[in-house]
Design a protein around this motif. Sequence first.
Motif, PDB file in Angstrom:
ATOM      1  N   HIS A 144       1.491   4.380  -2.757  1.00  0.00           N
ATOM      2  CA  HIS A 144       1.551   5.758  -2.665  1.00  0.00           C
ATOM      3  C   HIS A 144       2.869   6.415  -3.416  1.00  0.00           C
ATOM      4  O   HIS A 144       2.681   7.438  -3.804  1.00  0.00           O
ATOM      5  CB  HIS A 144       1.711   6.205  -1.254  1.00  0.00           C
ATOM      6  N   HIS A 199       0.991  -1.226   0.112  1.00  0.00           N
ATOM      7  CA  HIS A 199       0.172  -0.143  -0.075  1.00  0.00           C
ATOM      8  C   HIS A 199       0.949   1.262  -0.141  1.00  0.00           C
ATOM      9  O   HIS A 199       0.553   2.055  -0.942  1.00  0.00           O
ATOM     10  CB  HIS A 199      -0.964   0.069   1.367  1.00  0.00           C
ATOM     11  N   GLU A 200       1.808   1.412   0.832  1.00  0.00           N
ATOM     12  CA  GLU A 200       2.529   2.447   0.926  1.00  0.00           C
ATOM     13  C   GLU A 200       3.496   2.567  -0.279  1.00  0.00           C
ATOM     14  O   GLU A 200       3.800   3.779  -0.575  1.00  0.00           O
ATOM     15  CB  GLU A 200       3.406   2.406   2.068  1.00  0.00           C
ATOM     16  N   HIS A 255      -5.990   6.583  -2.222  1.00  0.00           N
ATOM     17  CA  HIS A 255      -6.644   5.747  -1.627  1.00  0.00           C
ATOM     18  C   HIS A 255      -7.737   5.167  -2.626  1.00  0.00           C
ATOM     19  O   HIS A 255      -8.310   5.918  -3.517  1.00  0.00           O
ATOM     20  CB  HIS A 255      -7.179   5.940  -0.450  1.00  0.00           C
ATOM     21  N   ALA A 261      -2.092   9.066   1.786  1.00  0.00           N
ATOM     22  CA  ALA A 261      -2.980   8.325   2.608  1.00  0.00           C
ATOM     23  C   ALA A 261      -1.986   7.280   3.269  1.00  0.00           C
ATOM     24  O   ALA A 261      -1.120   6.893   2.760  1.00  0.00           O
ATOM     25  CB  ALA A 261      -3.704   7.537   1.404  1.00  0.00           C
ATOM     26  N   PRO A 262      -2.559   7.163   4.470  1.00  0.00           N
ATOM     27  CA  PRO A 262      -1.684   6.001   5.198  1.00  0.00           C
ATOM     28  C   PRO A 262      -2.606   4.484   5.151  1.00  0.00           C
ATOM     29  O   PRO A 262      -3.773   4.604   4.576  1.00  0.00           O
ATOM     30  CB  PRO A 262      -2.090   6.584   6.625  1.00  0.00           C
ATOM     31  N   VAL A 263      -2.262   3.734   5.651  1.00  0.00           N
ATOM     32  CA  VAL A 263      -2.795   2.544   5.811  1.00  0.00           C
ATOM     33  C   VAL A 263      -3.554   2.183   7.126  1.00  0.00           C
ATOM     34  O   VAL A 263      -3.089   2.895   8.038  1.00  0.00           O
ATOM     35  CB  VAL A 263      -1.659   1.157   5.734  1.00  0.00           C
ATOM     36  N   TYR A 303     -10.599   4.392   2.555  1.00  0.00           N
ATOM     37  CA  TYR A 303     -10.059   3.194   2.533  1.00  0.00           C
ATOM     38  C   TYR A 303     -11.149   2.213   2.378  1.00  0.00           C
ATOM     39  O   TYR A 303     -11.091   1.037   2.358  1.00  0.00           O
ATOM     40  CB  TYR A 303      -9.442   2.818   4.125  1.00  0.00           C
ATOM     41  N   THR A 319       1.071  10.167   4.945  1.00  0.00           N
ATOM     42  CA  THR A 319      -0.012   9.482   5.629  1.00  0.00           C
ATOM     43  C   THR A 319       0.274   9.296   7.030  1.00  0.00           C
ATOM     44  O   THR A 319       1.407   9.203   7.435  1.00  0.00           O
ATOM     45  CB  THR A 319      -0.472   8.196   5.187  1.00  0.00           C
TER      46      THR A 319
HETATM   47 ZN   LIG Z   1      -2.715   4.919   2.406  1.00  0.00          ZN
END
Ligand SMILES: [Zn+2]
Length: 556
Positions: A269, A265-266, A275, A498-500, A295, A527
């Motif tokens: 980015h 996921h990262e 996302h 965006a983070p996870v 998400y 994120t």
């Molecule tokens: Zn993310």
Amino acid sequence: MPGGMHASRVLTRSLALAGAVVALCAGPAAVAHAEDGATTVVGELVQAWPETSLEGQHAGESHEEPLTFVEGADGSSVRVPAGAVEGIDLGSTVEVTVGGSTEDDAAADGYEPALEVLDTQVLRAARPATTVPAGSVTNQVTVAMVAPLGGVPDGTALADVVDTVNDGVAGFWSEQTGGAVTVGVTAAHDWITTAAGCADPTALWDEVAARVGFVPGPGRHLLLYVSSEPRDLPGCSYALGQVGAGVASGGRLYVRDDLASVIAHELGHNFGLGHSSGLQCDASVEDGTCRTAAYRDFYDVMGVSWDRIGTLTAAQAQRLGVLPAAATQTAGAGTTTATLAPVGSGTGTRALRLTDAAGTDYWLEYRTAVGRDAWLASDNRYRLDSGVLLHRAGALPDTSLLLDGSPSAAGGWEDDLQTALRPGVPVTVAGGELTVTVDAVTPAGATVTVVRTPPAAAVPAPAPAAAPAVLPGAGTTPAPAPAPAAAPSVPAEAAAVAPVPAAADPAPVAAAPVEAAAPEPAGSGWTTPALAAGGVVGAGGAALAGRRVLPLLRRG
Ligand SMILES: [Zn+2]
């Protein structure tokens, strides 16, 4: 040791690293002074080869053997005679008791003298991280294990993180890009303790980059595994990814979980993806009162991350430029009928693209328990639908929106993770311009029909989500029973990236998205998801212009 830091600097600045041996720092460093004047040092066994200039080689000045160090987690090191640790694998964590100085060629050349080794114990056997040659992959990952300010190394092994990248992460991205993106770890560095903390992630990345000799560049990624000991380090998010402009941008990222989906996921980015989120409208697919729930696409790696990684959705693959033309069909004027192969099969026509008059892309794909999506049958803990899904492509931060083909009224949004279009029930999107009907669904494929109605001439290309005068259509279909396993929590995140979603224990929190006031410019975002229940991580996002609170679903 007085000479340790000097030797360490020389190591970093002037020496080429011998073969696959990198500037490793080992687990907990300890220097204790024994009673007899000898010194005990704990660290990783490291070797490095001193380079000699061309002139020096001709003058016979080349070193005949690499220098050998025991290097602690704090970066200090002592040099020892190579012969004293012969037979011990490089990368092992050793405890050596050293005495006085010895003489050798390196000392004559100005290196700190090697110390006599009085006793050696191997505390932890080397478990070499399997790196790959830099030229063999398009995307080179440098992995470093990092205990930031205030933290200590946790029990995660470098080799495990490296294996995760080289196996699950690399396999996913290679498969989903038709081999266009090949990921591999080309350098790996064991635990480093940094002066920088998570509160300033760029400083953290910069410090580690300097320590390990990471040079930014196209296709070059610096991945930190940030210790989870302690778990609530100030500013430390669950994961953080710099947003790049494309698959070749390279970039920096960190994770606090050795989980393929999070790292993938990262990296997504870094590749320029935002996302995979959900669009929920009040008893409607796309009209009326709606919210974007970050998400909220459990099928996709850029949505909620857990221990399953589904097929990359077509909207995201298209953004990366890796969706093969042969995999897609485009809806034309009038009526278009298509048969879609399961997207998880990776073969055949598996995405139908619908572009409205405003230029917005919608994508139809058939998700069922095939190939990478086989977990829909074996581990469908969120009770996701198999069936035809409808996505809308968008700009950052939500570059893919999963529309709900069987929408609930607003009061049922939290529990409604069932989003497939119902066979036989027409769904209208794009302000009435596009009507989609799933005609039939079989294990082998789904047949869909799209009818395009040109927008009224008097109405200049309405924004898709804001278009009025469209009836809910399929929206009156009652939502199925809510998935009891899903409990939302609320991560915080920076505007542009965006983070996870954290796989931490969330407390149910009402999901109320708050849009950021001032988005970060693309390419500089990151994120900051929360680690713990309902937590909103503050420090990591202190420098950000805006943030928003997003819903996160996971199993309770
Ligand atoms: Zn993310």
